[in-house]
Design an enzyme around this catalytic site. Structure first.
Site, mmCIF file in Angstrom:
data_model
loop_
_atom_site.group_PDB
_atom_site.id
_atom_site.type_symbol
_atom_site.label_atom_id
_atom_site.label_comp_id
_atom_site.label_asym_id
_atom_site.label_seq_id
_atom_site.Cartn_x
_atom_site.Cartn_y
_atom_site.Cartn_z
ATOM 1 N N GLU A 295 -11.369 -8.986 3.172
ATOM 2 C CA GLU A 295 -10.096 -8.632 3.790
ATOM 3 C C GLU A 295 -10.375 -8.445 5.274
ATOM 4 O O GLU A 295 -11.203 -7.607 5.662
ATOM 5 C CB GLU A 295 -9.507 -7.364 3.172
ATOM 6 C CG GLU A 295 -8.196 -6.993 3.856
ATOM 7 C CD GLU A 295 -7.297 -6.089 3.045
ATOM 8 O OE1 GLU A 295 -7.388 -6.084 1.799
ATOM 9 O OE2 GLU A 295 -6.495 -5.380 3.672
ATOM 10 N N GLU B 153 -8.766 0.702 -3.272
ATOM 11 C CA GLU B 153 -9.602 0.799 -2.071
ATOM 12 C C GLU B 153 -10.543 1.980 -2.224
ATOM 13 O O GLU B 153 -10.106 3.090 -2.578
ATOM 14 C CB GLU B 153 -8.740 1.011 -0.832
ATOM 15 C CG GLU B 153 -8.034 -0.228 -0.396
ATOM 16 C CD GLU B 153 -7.280 0.002 0.901
ATOM 17 O OE1 GLU B 153 -7.491 1.029 1.572
ATOM 18 O OE2 GLU B 153 -6.460 -0.843 1.233
ATOM 19 N N HIS C 115 0.879 6.213 1.872
ATOM 20 C CA HIS C 115 1.575 7.158 2.736
ATOM 21 C C HIS C 115 2.795 7.813 2.085
ATOM 22 O O HIS C 115 3.360 8.751 2.645
ATOM 23 C CB HIS C 115 1.861 6.521 4.088
ATOM 24 C CG HIS C 115 0.561 6.230 4.781
ATOM 25 N ND1 HIS C 115 -0.325 7.224 5.107
ATOM 26 C CD2 HIS C 115 -0.052 5.065 5.089
ATOM 27 C CE1 HIS C 115 -1.417 6.687 5.638
ATOM 28 N NE2 HIS C 115 -1.277 5.370 5.627
ATOM 29 N N HIS D 130 -5.685 3.745 -1.827
ATOM 30 C CA HIS D 130 -7.010 4.158 -1.368
ATOM 31 C C HIS D 130 -7.262 5.589 -1.828
ATOM 32 O O HIS D 130 -6.604 6.519 -1.355
ATOM 33 C CB HIS D 130 -7.041 4.061 0.164
ATOM 34 C CG HIS D 130 -8.359 4.386 0.781
ATOM 35 N ND1 HIS D 130 -8.553 4.368 2.138
ATOM 36 C CD2 HIS D 130 -9.553 4.737 0.243
ATOM 37 C CE1 HIS D 130 -9.809 4.688 2.412
ATOM 38 N NE2 HIS D 130 -10.432 4.923 1.272
ATOM 39 N N ARG E 196 -7.052 12.895 0.740
ATOM 40 C CA ARG E 196 -5.994 13.336 1.655
ATOM 41 C C ARG E 196 -4.624 12.747 1.289
ATOM 42 O O ARG E 196 -3.604 13.286 1.670
ATOM 43 C CB ARG E 196 -6.353 13.038 3.109
ATOM 44 C CG ARG E 196 -6.179 11.630 3.560
ATOM 45 C CD ARG E 196 -6.398 11.505 5.060
ATOM 46 N NE ARG E 196 -7.762 11.837 5.438
ATOM 47 C CZ ARG E 196 -8.428 11.221 6.418
ATOM 48 N NH1 ARG E 196 -7.853 10.270 7.119
ATOM 49 N NH2 ARG E 196 -9.657 11.561 6.706
ATOM 50 N N HIS F 140 -3.880 -4.163 7.819
ATOM 51 C CA HIS F 140 -3.995 -2.945 8.634
ATOM 52 C C HIS F 140 -3.099 -3.055 9.865
ATOM 53 O O HIS F 140 -3.314 -3.899 10.719
ATOM 54 C CB HIS F 140 -5.421 -2.616 9.084
ATOM 55 C CG HIS F 140 -5.538 -1.168 9.487
ATOM 56 N ND1 HIS F 140 -5.927 -0.181 8.618
ATOM 57 C CD2 HIS F 140 -5.229 -0.550 10.640
ATOM 58 C CE1 HIS F 140 -5.876 0.985 9.230
ATOM 59 N NE2 HIS F 140 -5.453 0.789 10.461
ATOM 60 N N ARG G 193 -9.321 8.337 -1.248
ATOM 61 C CA ARG G 193 -10.312 8.777 -0.259
ATOM 62 C C ARG G 193 -11.177 9.878 -0.839
ATOM 63 O O ARG G 193 -10.748 10.634 -1.706
ATOM 64 C CB ARG G 193 -9.604 9.272 1.009
ATOM 65 C CG ARG G 193 -8.831 8.176 1.727
ATOM 66 C CD ARG G 193 -8.332 8.693 3.058
ATOM 67 N NE ARG G 193 -9.435 9.017 3.921
ATOM 68 C CZ ARG G 193 -9.878 8.232 4.922
ATOM 69 N NH1 ARG G 193 -9.280 7.103 5.200
ATOM 70 N NH2 ARG G 193 -10.905 8.607 5.646
ATOM 71 N N THR H 268 -18.167 -1.343 15.413
ATOM 72 C CA THR H 268 -17.485 -0.702 16.546
ATOM 73 C C THR H 268 -15.973 -0.910 16.469
ATOM 74 O O THR H 268 -15.199 -0.060 16.877
ATOM 75 C CB THR H 268 -17.999 -1.253 17.900
ATOM 76 O OG1 THR H 268 -18.166 -2.651 17.769
ATOM 77 C CG2 THR H 268 -19.277 -0.594 18.315
ATOM 78 N N ASN I 294 0.849 -1.188 0.000
ATOM 79 C CA ASN I 294 0.000 0.000 0.000
ATOM 80 C C ASN I 294 0.893 1.250 0.000
ATOM 81 O O ASN I 294 1.709 1.432 0.910
ATOM 82 C CB ASN I 294 -0.896 -0.049 1.247
ATOM 83 C CG ASN I 294 -1.851 1.120 1.325
ATOM 84 O OD1 ASN I 294 -1.468 2.256 1.049
ATOM 85 N ND2 ASN I 294 -3.077 0.879 1.721
HETATM 86 N N1 PXP Z 1 -5.949 -3.017 3.953
HETATM 87 C C1 PXP Z 1 -6.908 -2.060 3.972
HETATM 88 C C2 PXP Z 1 -8.265 -2.418 3.508
HETATM 89 C C3 PXP Z 1 -6.601 -0.746 4.378
HETATM 90 O O1 PXP Z 1 -7.562 0.197 4.371
HETATM 91 C C4 PXP Z 1 -5.276 -0.451 4.768
HETATM 92 C C5 PXP Z 1 -4.927 0.932 5.220
HETATM 93 O O2 PXP Z 1 -5.138 1.856 4.246
HETATM 94 C C6 PXP Z 1 -4.326 -1.465 4.707
HETATM 95 C C7 PXP Z 1 -4.701 -2.738 4.323
HETATM 96 C C8 PXP Z 1 -2.900 -1.230 5.045
HETATM 97 O O3 PXP Z 1 -2.779 -0.828 6.376
HETATM 98 P P1 PXP Z 1 -1.400 -0.241 6.886
HETATM 99 O O4 PXP Z 1 -1.117 0.969 6.086
HETATM 100 O O5 PXP Z 1 -1.672 0.034 8.318
HETATM 101 O O6 PXP Z 1 -0.364 -1.314 6.672
#
Ligand code: PXP
Length: 247
Positions: A155, A74, A14, A47, A53, A194, A49, A105, A11
């Site tokens: 997922e 995503e 960032h 992703h 962002r 995640h 968004r 939650t 991913n």
């Molecule tokens: N999987 C999904 C569905 C996510 O939304 C994210 C975060 O954007 C990730 C995986 C990757 O998470 P991380 O960046 O914390 O490794």
């Protein structure tokens, strides 16, 4: 239970977060995706968004055109994102929550309560030949909802497992193990992600029915210190060790 190869999806959101902190075009998330491809990633996750962002619309265009790896797009289940997905036709679309009311939650998408809103979105993506997954908590009711929606992939959200420590982490892991086995029973392909790090990846990678891990934040953070290829290589070897039981 059949054992499958474990794919690593990287991913790159960032990298875009850092770029956007200053505006302009550096660092370039597409360069990170190309580097990840060279270093053996099985896919790229991004992703887009609603508030843009991190990843931008043009990042998605460039990822589609310039990177020769399956793109896992995503997206929130909105008309706007659906239109973008249908235009780009990525390999996969992972539906994620962006608003409080779309979440359970714990933080995964509430596929059960959101069923009626999700159904047309899932159908249109599937009709376009896009592999649809839903990012959910390891909760059997959520898995049942995904099955009923007709999506082939889930997922599992590993955030709570990564955030906890001690017996609470063990309990979260047990929940994920159970859900992954249930996914197999339902015929759903199981991914997870995640918050995964070098310290938390192995117990998740050991789960035989999990086919793909999507990892971003930690890898991009580590890349500051050792480069993306080295961070990915270390993550991949931990995944392989967990899968094969060999050091
Ligand atoms: N999987 C999904 C569905 C996510 O939304 C994210 C975060 O954007 C990730 C995986 C990757 O998470 P991380 O960046 O914390 O490794």
């Amino acid at each position: 239970m059949m054992e499958h190869k474990l794919r690593l999806g990287v991913n790159i959101d960032h990298v875009a977060t850092i770029r956007n902190a200053r505006g302009g075009s550096f660092p370039d998330p597409i360069r990170a995706a190309l580097l990840a491809a060279q270093a053996g990633a099985d896919g790229i996750t991004a992703h887009l968004r609603e508030d843009r962002r991190h990843i931008s619309d043009s990042d998605i265009t460039r990822l589609t055109n310039e990177v020769n790896l399956p793109l896992n797009f995503e997206m929130a289940a909105t008309e706007e994102m659906l239109g973008i997905a249908l235009r780009h036709r990525p390999h996969a679309a992972c539906i994620v929550p962006e608003k409080r009311e779309e979440r359970t939650t714990e933080g995964g998408l509430d596929a059960k309560s959101g069923f009626d809103k999700l159904k047309p979105c899932v159908e249109k993506l599937l009709d376009a030949g896009i592999r649809v997954s839903l990012f959910i908590e390891a909760d059997p009711e959520q898995l049942d909802a995904v099955k009923a929606l007709g999506a082939p992939v889930i997922e599992l959200h590993t955030g709570a497992y990564c955030d906890e420590t001690g017996p609470k982490r063990d309990a979260e892991l047990a929940r994920i193990v159970k859900a992954a086995a249930y996914a197999d029973q339902l015929g759903l392909e199981c991914h997870a992600g995640h918050g995964l790090t070098y310290d938390t990846v192995k117990p998740i990678a050991e789960i035989p029915s999990i086919r793909e891990l999507n990892i971003g934040h930690f890898l991009i953070g580590e890349a500051v210190f050792c480069g993306l290829a080295e961070a990915m290589e270390k993550m991949r070897s931990l995944m392989d060790e967990a899968r094969t039981g060999k050091k």
